[in-house]
Write a protein that holds these residues in place. Structure first.
Motif, PDB file in Angstrom:
ATOM      1  N   ARG A  46       9.947  -6.747 -12.129  1.00  0.00           N
ATOM      2  CA  ARG A  46       9.196  -6.362 -13.336  1.00  0.00           C
ATOM      3  C   ARG A  46       9.928  -6.811 -14.595  1.00  0.00           C
ATOM      4  NH1 ARG A  46       7.516  -1.589 -10.004  1.00  0.00           N
ATOM      5  NH2 ARG A  46       9.489  -0.548 -10.512  1.00  0.00           N
ATOM      6  N   ALA A  47      11.251  -6.722 -14.578  1.00  0.00           N
ATOM      7  CA  ALA A  47      12.030  -7.152 -15.744  1.00  0.00           C
ATOM      8  C   ALA A  47      11.896  -8.648 -15.989  1.00  0.00           C
ATOM      9  CB  ALA A  47      13.495  -6.775 -15.560  1.00  0.00           C
ATOM     10  N   GLU A  48      11.642  -9.394 -14.921  1.00  0.00           N
ATOM     11  CA  GLU A  48      11.439 -10.840 -15.045  1.00  0.00           C
ATOM     12  C   GLU A  48      10.027 -11.185 -15.500  1.00  0.00           C
ATOM     13  OE1 GLU A  48      12.438 -12.578 -11.294  1.00  0.00           O
ATOM     14  OE2 GLU A  48      14.501 -11.823 -11.325  1.00  0.00           O
ATOM     15  N   GLY A  49       9.186 -10.162 -15.651  1.00  0.00           N
ATOM     16  CA  GLY A  49       7.830 -10.395 -16.136  1.00  0.00           C
ATOM     17  C   GLY A  49       6.761 -10.479 -15.066  1.00  0.00           C
ATOM     18  N   HIS A  50       7.120 -10.195 -13.821  1.00  0.00           N
ATOM     19  CA  HIS A  50       6.139 -10.261 -12.737  1.00  0.00           C
ATOM     20  C   HIS A  50       5.254  -9.023 -12.737  1.00  0.00           C
ATOM     21  CE1 HIS A  50       7.874 -13.769 -10.673  1.00  0.00           C
ATOM     22  NE2 HIS A  50       9.062 -13.266 -10.941  1.00  0.00           N
ATOM     23  N   GLU A  51       3.948  -9.231 -12.649  1.00  0.00           N
ATOM     24  CA  GLU A  51       3.001  -8.136 -12.457  1.00  0.00           C
ATOM     25  C   GLU A  51       2.554  -8.036 -11.007  1.00  0.00           C
ATOM     26  OE1 GLU A  51      -0.172  -8.744 -15.206  1.00  0.00           O
ATOM     27  OE2 GLU A  51       1.065  -8.291 -16.958  1.00  0.00           O
ATOM     28  N   ARG A  52       2.675  -9.135 -10.273  1.00  0.00           N
ATOM     29  CA  ARG A  52       2.411  -9.173  -8.842  1.00  0.00           C
ATOM     30  C   ARG A  52       3.606  -9.836  -8.157  1.00  0.00           C
ATOM     31  NH1 ARG A  52      -3.738 -11.625  -8.272  1.00  0.00           N
ATOM     32  NH2 ARG A  52      -4.697 -10.520 -10.041  1.00  0.00           N
TER      33      ARG A  52
ATOM     34  N   ALA B 261     -15.667   0.178 -11.865  1.00  0.00           N
ATOM     35  CA  ALA B 261     -14.308  -0.190 -12.255  1.00  0.00           C
ATOM     36  C   ALA B 261     -13.620  -0.951 -11.137  1.00  0.00           C
ATOM     37  CB  ALA B 261     -13.503   1.059 -12.598  1.00  0.00           C
ATOM     38  N   PRO B 262     -12.832  -1.979 -11.465  1.00  0.00           N
ATOM     39  CA  PRO B 262     -12.108  -2.718 -10.442  1.00  0.00           C
ATOM     40  C   PRO B 262     -11.075  -1.842  -9.753  1.00  0.00           C
ATOM     41  CG  PRO B 262     -11.359  -3.366 -12.627  1.00  0.00           C
ATOM     42  CD  PRO B 262     -12.564  -2.486 -12.821  1.00  0.00           C
ATOM     43  N   ALA B 263     -10.687  -2.282  -8.576  1.00  0.00           N
ATOM     44  CA  ALA B 263      -9.680  -1.539  -7.817  1.00  0.00           C
ATOM     45  C   ALA B 263      -8.327  -1.619  -8.506  1.00  0.00           C
ATOM     46  CB  ALA B 263      -9.577  -2.120  -6.410  1.00  0.00           C
ATOM     47  N   ALA B 264      -7.470  -0.672  -8.195  1.00  0.00           N
ATOM     48  CA  ALA B 264      -6.118  -0.730  -8.740  1.00  0.00           C
ATOM     49  C   ALA B 264      -5.415  -1.988  -8.244  1.00  0.00           C
ATOM     50  CB  ALA B 264      -5.334   0.497  -8.289  1.00  0.00           C
ATOM     51  N   PRO B 265      -4.679  -2.287  -9.401  1.00  0.00           N
ATOM     52  CA  PRO B 265      -3.975  -3.494  -9.111  1.00  0.00           C
ATOM     53  C   PRO B 265      -3.004  -3.490  -7.884  1.00  0.00           C
ATOM     54  CG  PRO B 265      -3.751  -2.894 -11.425  1.00  0.00           C
ATOM     55  CD  PRO B 265      -4.568  -1.865 -10.732  1.00  0.00           C
TER      56      PRO B 265
ATOM     57  N   ARG C 148       4.531 -12.606   3.465  1.00  0.00           N
ATOM     58  CA  ARG C 148       3.745 -11.389   3.619  1.00  0.00           C
ATOM     59  C   ARG C 148       4.092 -10.321   2.570  1.00  0.00           C
ATOM     60  NH1 ARG C 148      -1.181 -11.270   5.372  1.00  0.00           N
ATOM     61  NH2 ARG C 148      -1.380 -12.954   6.864  1.00  0.00           N
ATOM     62  N   GLY C 149       5.227 -10.504   1.898  1.00  0.00           N
ATOM     63  CA  GLY C 149       5.572  -9.573   0.828  1.00  0.00           C
ATOM     64  C   GLY C 149       4.620  -9.608  -0.342  1.00  0.00           C
ATOM     65  N   ILE C 150       3.726 -10.622  -0.398  1.00  0.00           N
ATOM     66  CA  ILE C 150       2.735 -10.650  -1.472  1.00  0.00           C
ATOM     67  C   ILE C 150       1.792  -9.450  -1.390  1.00  0.00           C
ATOM     68  CG2 ILE C 150       2.799 -13.147  -1.772  1.00  0.00           C
ATOM     69  CD1 ILE C 150       0.261 -13.353  -0.096  1.00  0.00           C
ATOM     70  N   GLY C 151       1.771  -8.767  -0.247  1.00  0.00           N
ATOM     71  CA  GLY C 151       0.939  -7.572  -0.123  1.00  0.00           C
ATOM     72  C   GLY C 151       1.499  -6.365  -0.843  1.00  0.00           C
ATOM     73  N   PHE C 152       2.775  -6.371  -1.200  1.00  0.00           N
ATOM     74  CA  PHE C 152       3.360  -5.247  -1.921  1.00  0.00           C
ATOM     75  C   PHE C 152       2.778  -5.143  -3.334  1.00  0.00           C
ATOM     76  CE2 PHE C 152       7.230  -5.825   0.879  1.00  0.00           C
ATOM     77  CZ  PHE C 152       7.163  -4.575   1.477  1.00  0.00           C
ATOM     78  N   SER C 153       2.845  -3.952  -3.874  1.00  0.00           N
ATOM     79  CA  SER C 153       2.466  -3.705  -5.264  1.00  0.00           C
ATOM     80  C   SER C 153       3.726  -3.651  -6.125  1.00  0.00           C
ATOM     81  CB  SER C 153       1.717  -2.373  -5.378  1.00  0.00           C
ATOM     82  OG  SER C 153       1.470  -2.046  -6.734  1.00  0.00           O
ATOM     83  N   LEU C 154       3.578  -4.066  -7.385  1.00  0.00           N
ATOM     84  CA  LEU C 154       4.651  -3.878  -8.365  1.00  0.00           C
ATOM     85  C   LEU C 154       4.299  -2.792  -9.378  1.00  0.00           C
ATOM     86  CD1 LEU C 154       5.979  -7.501  -9.042  1.00  0.00           C
ATOM     87  CD2 LEU C 154       7.030  -5.663  -7.703  1.00  0.00           C
ATOM     88  N   THR C 155       3.258  -2.023  -9.106  1.00  0.00           N
ATOM     89  CA  THR C 155       2.922  -0.881  -9.952  1.00  0.00           C
ATOM     90  C   THR C 155       3.879   0.266  -9.645  1.00  0.00           C
ATOM     91  OG1 THR C 155       0.587  -1.508  -9.959  1.00  0.00           O
ATOM     92  CG2 THR C 155       1.132   0.769 -10.567  1.00  0.00           C
ATOM     93  N   PRO C 156       4.622   0.759 -10.627  1.00  0.00           N
ATOM     94  CA  PRO C 156       5.583   1.837 -10.342  1.00  0.00           C
ATOM     95  C   PRO C 156       4.908   3.044  -9.707  1.00  0.00           C
ATOM     96  CG  PRO C 156       5.971   0.927 -12.526  1.00  0.00           C
ATOM     97  CD  PRO C 156       4.677   0.326 -12.036  1.00  0.00           C
ATOM     98  N   GLY C 157       5.465   3.530  -8.627  1.00  0.00           N
ATOM     99  CA  GLY C 157       4.947   4.710  -7.960  1.00  0.00           C
ATOM    100  C   GLY C 157       3.793   4.467  -7.011  1.00  0.00           C
ATOM    101  N   HIS C 158       3.285   3.241  -6.947  1.00  0.00           N
ATOM    102  CA  HIS C 158       2.206   2.936  -6.008  1.00  0.00           C
ATOM    103  C   HIS C 158       2.715   3.147  -4.583  1.00  0.00           C
ATOM    104  CE1 HIS C 158      -0.839   0.696  -3.751  1.00  0.00           C
ATOM    105  NE2 HIS C 158      -1.583   0.650  -4.838  1.00  0.00           N
ATOM    106  N   PRO C 159       1.895   3.709  -3.675  1.00  0.00           N
ATOM    107  CA  PRO C 159       2.380   3.946  -2.309  1.00  0.00           C
ATOM    108  C   PRO C 159       2.736   2.669  -1.542  1.00  0.00           C
ATOM    109  CG  PRO C 159       0.041   4.438  -2.489  1.00  0.00           C
ATOM    110  CD  PRO C 159       0.542   4.256  -3.880  1.00  0.00           C
ATOM    111  N   ALA C 160       2.271   1.513  -2.018  1.00  0.00           N
ATOM    112  CA  ALA C 160       2.647   0.243  -1.388  1.00  0.00           C
ATOM    113  C   ALA C 160       3.633  -0.541  -2.250  1.00  0.00           C
ATOM    114  CB  ALA C 160       1.407  -0.599  -1.126  1.00  0.00           C
ATOM    115  N   GLU C 161       4.398   0.165  -3.099  1.00  0.00           N
ATOM    116  CA  GLU C 161       5.342  -0.523  -3.974  1.00  0.00           C
ATOM    117  C   GLU C 161       6.442  -1.193  -3.166  1.00  0.00           C
ATOM    118  OE1 GLU C 161       8.096   0.405  -7.967  1.00  0.00           O
ATOM    119  OE2 GLU C 161       7.276   2.049  -6.749  1.00  0.00           O
TER     120      GLU C 161
END
Length: 516
Positions: free
Chosen positions: A89-95, A317-321, A363-376
């Motif tokens: 996240r510090a590097e600017g990644h949202e996904r 509304a779209p799904a959570a990121p 396969r790590g592209i399936g992870f979320s970078l949203t803080p606290g997301h259950p798939a973080e």
């Protein structure tokens, strides 16, 4: 129309005739369907690195052929101990980074999956099952037409030199590092791979992403499969972290809809596509490795009520990121194996372990970078997976079918169409597999369908009969060429008298359903 193949005492279907032949050879030597699946998959890790490999993950469903029990094997890897979402996240990644980044590479689970499958269901020595793959890796194999485009890109990456020789289909490719890795598994089991040459190279490449304990921890677990009753059968898939629930939910919804008698009717495509959309639109919010109760009957009823036969639903509304390869095997004793193995996107991350030249999945592209997301993204976690093999049983528990496909986010959509044709409309495997398909398309990578569910279109394969009717029902439609973007599905169907009827997807070009 693609042919349906028949056999009486065993069959293997895969994307490559060399792999199918290796699987049938294992059956000929007295091996089980599990042995055949391992032998075929091992060959594919050599010949189809643009779809799968030793650097990827594996899921399998097994019908034991005797008691009628169905078991599920989750051999998906976990993020290393150095996984740090804050740094990304510090590097600017949202996904999660899609390519060229080791942080999207969980520890590969393929080899652990083979070993677990062999331990429980194998009959032949593991070394003998790996021998055809080792021979092809050492002596060389002819490059398939599907390998060409990706090989040119892979050859330019550090560690991708094995593919520099590929200029046209049929060019001989040798993969000596893969041969050494397979030989190490044959000789020393998981330690030969995860703690051997490959493991040492992965630790070096990871530069802190993994430690030795991450590699010493087995990645394969036997888990309880998910199942649903639809079209008079029980259909089974993988539980989370797999998206298999999307296939089962869509089938459960479709079973209660008034489907037209002919799959050529645009209403047929509309109703199934809407079943897939109302099942999948919130996948990014719901799917993680600890998700529960995704197939509650009241939830299926709620979502079925959203489907309008007269128009496309606006979901609000779209799904959570990939790529992937699927194979299946049935033996003479009635054991069936539905196995899927994957790099995710083509050659995966386009990062190669430097000592063996094994390309690593993403396969790590399936992870979320949203803080606290259950798939973080985080240490020891498994990412949400698109891999969703399927297996069908009759009401008495006997095996009816093993079926699956590659296709990223579209896997449940492809299987929804194939299974509905098979069970609801009584189509033979050949026609069911070769018929034109639709898929919910979002452009991009094939793994981003559900980021904006109302912005998706229906991609229609060349030859599909539904275009005008779907447009009239409110679907944005796009014409696409017949081919692998609509999956490589393979199917073996067990008739009531025990005869096997199977088909490999013609989109795979060199796929084969081989029986004995």
């Amino acid at each position: 129309m693609h042919d349906t193949r028949y056999a009486t005492s065993g069959m293997v279907c895969s994307v490559d005739h060399l792999a199918s032949a290796a699987g049938v050879a294992a059956l000929d030597r007295g091996g089980s369907a599990a042995d055949a699946a391992i032998a075929a998959n091992a060959v594919l890790t050599v010949t189809a690195p643009h779809m799968c490999g030793l650097g990827g993950d594996l899921f399998a469903l097994v019908h034991d052929g005797s008691s009628g029990g169905v078991s599920a094997l989750n051999a998906s890897g976990r993020a290393g101990s150095g996984a740090d979402p804050d740094r990304l996240r510090a590097e600017g990644h949202e996904r999660m980074p899609h390519l060229h980044d080791i942080r999207s590479v969980p520890v590969p689970g393929c080899v652990d999956g083979w070993l677990a499958l062999h331990e429980r269901h194998g009959r032949l020595p593991l070394a003998s099952l790996l021998e055809p793959a080792i021979r092809l890796a050492s002596a060389g194999f002819p490059a398939s037409p599907l390998l060409l485009a990706g090989a040119r890109i892979a050859a330019g990456r550090p560690g991708g030199g094995d593919f520099a020789v590929v200029h046209e289909a049929g060019d001989r490719v040798r993969r000596p590092g893969v041969a050494r890795a397979l030989s190490a598994v044959a000789a020393d089991g998981r330690d030969g791979f995860y703690l051997g040459e490959f493991g040492e190279g992965l630790l070096e490449l990871g530069a802190g992403e993994y430690d030795r304990a991450d590699l010493a921890r087995p990645n394969a677990d036997w888990v309880t499969p998910l199942g649903i009753r639809a079209f008079g059968h029980d259909i089974w898939s993988m539980p989370p972290n797999s998206q298999g629930y999307l296939l089962l939910m869509a089938l459960g919804i479709a079973d209660g809809l008034d489907l037209p008698a002919s799959p050529d009717d645009p209403l047929w495509a509309h109703l199934l596509a809407e079943a897939a959309r109302v099942s999948g639109h919130d996948r990014l919010a719901l799917l993680h490795e600890d998700a529960k109760d995704l197939l509650a009957p009241e939830e299926i009823e709620r979502r079925r009520a959203l489907v309008d036969p007269a128009r496309r639903l606006r979901l609000g509304a779209p799904a959570a990121p990939g790529d992937t390869t699927y194979l299946c095997a049935v033996d003479g004793d009635g054991m069936g194996v539905s196995l899927i193995q994957s790099n995710a996107a083509g050659f995966g991350s386009m990062v190669f372990e430097p000592r063996t030249g094994i390309n690593l999945h993403n396969r790590g592209i399936g992870f979320s970078l949203t803080p606290g997301h259950p798939a973080e993204y985080g240490p020891g976690r498994r990412p949400p997976h698109t891999l969703a093999p399927a297996l069908v049983t009759r009401a008495d528990g006997s095996l009816r079918s093993v079926v699956g496909t590659m296709g990223g986010d579209a896997q449940p959509q492809v299987l929804l169409q194939v299974i509905t044709r098979l069970l609801r409309h009584g189509e033979l495997p050949g026609p069911a597999i070769s018929a034109p398909r639709w898929r919910i398309g979002a452009g991009g990578t094939g793994f981003d369908t559900w980021y904006a569910p109302d912005d998706t279109v229906l991609d229609l394969e060349e030859g599909a009969p539904w275009s005008d009717g779907l447009a009239a029902l409110g679907h944005p439609v796009t014409a696409r060429p017949y081919g692998g973007m609509f999956g490589h599905a393979h199917l073996i169907d067990v008739r009531p008298d025990g005869t096997l009827a199977g088909a490999a997807d013609p989109r795979a070009l060199i796929g084969a359903a081989i029986g004995r």
